[in-house]
Design a protein around this motif. Sequence first.
Motif: not given
Length: 263
Positions: A126-132, A194-197, A211-218
Amino acid sequence: MGRASGFGLGLVLVLALTGCSAAAPDRAASRLDEVVERGELRVCSTGDYRPFTHRDESGAWRGIDIDMARDLASRLGVRAEIVPTTWGDLLDDFRARCDIAVGGVSVTLERARHAAFSEPYLEGGKAPITRCGEVERFATLERIDRPGVRVVVNPGGTNEEFARGALDRATVIGHPDNNTIFQEIAEGRADLMITDAAEARWQATRDPRLCAVHPDRPFTFSEKAYLLPRGDVAFQHYVDQWLNLALHDGTYQRIARPWLGAG
């Protein structure tokens, strides 16, 4: 007389065992055989979780896992029939109506109580996505879990389960349509999801405001797999063998490339 009785008892046992052997194939029949005889692989999917599954306005189905299910059906010499479901009804619909469920299904212990899983084909979390402009603001759970922060979730799946379990002070908002949920963030009616990376990455490529927020570090570890009938070893073994080949012979990469840009 004793010898005759012994012979009679032995004959009864032989007949009983023979009868058991004759009936065994029916009791041991696999979904694998049923699918081939039916000529159809029934595939449950939600249609609202790109890049894995998507059902557009015309009713057409697309996505990585949809095309993978069609490949599996082709290898079996049958056609794929996609059966629409929702995340909340996934297990019930799968057990009642389908041979396999696909579409970014996360492996969970709760689901494993009611069904089996194929070997996993993707790792994530799980990783966040939000406005850039808000990426740093929501870089950690501590920063997210604050009064006034609006976290939008699609009901019935692991995204809602995670958000409601991990957040105490932030406001969790349900949105029933996972196909339009990211507009809620882009247009300011929610702060993040907060969804899957993999989904966070893909949605960020579709809208320059997101923008995805640190999808490489969920925040969590999870795996994607295909949902299968519990206890059907033959069918599970076949699906695992097909998936293993598809992951190593270029099939999965070819199917995923248009969605993920994978090499």
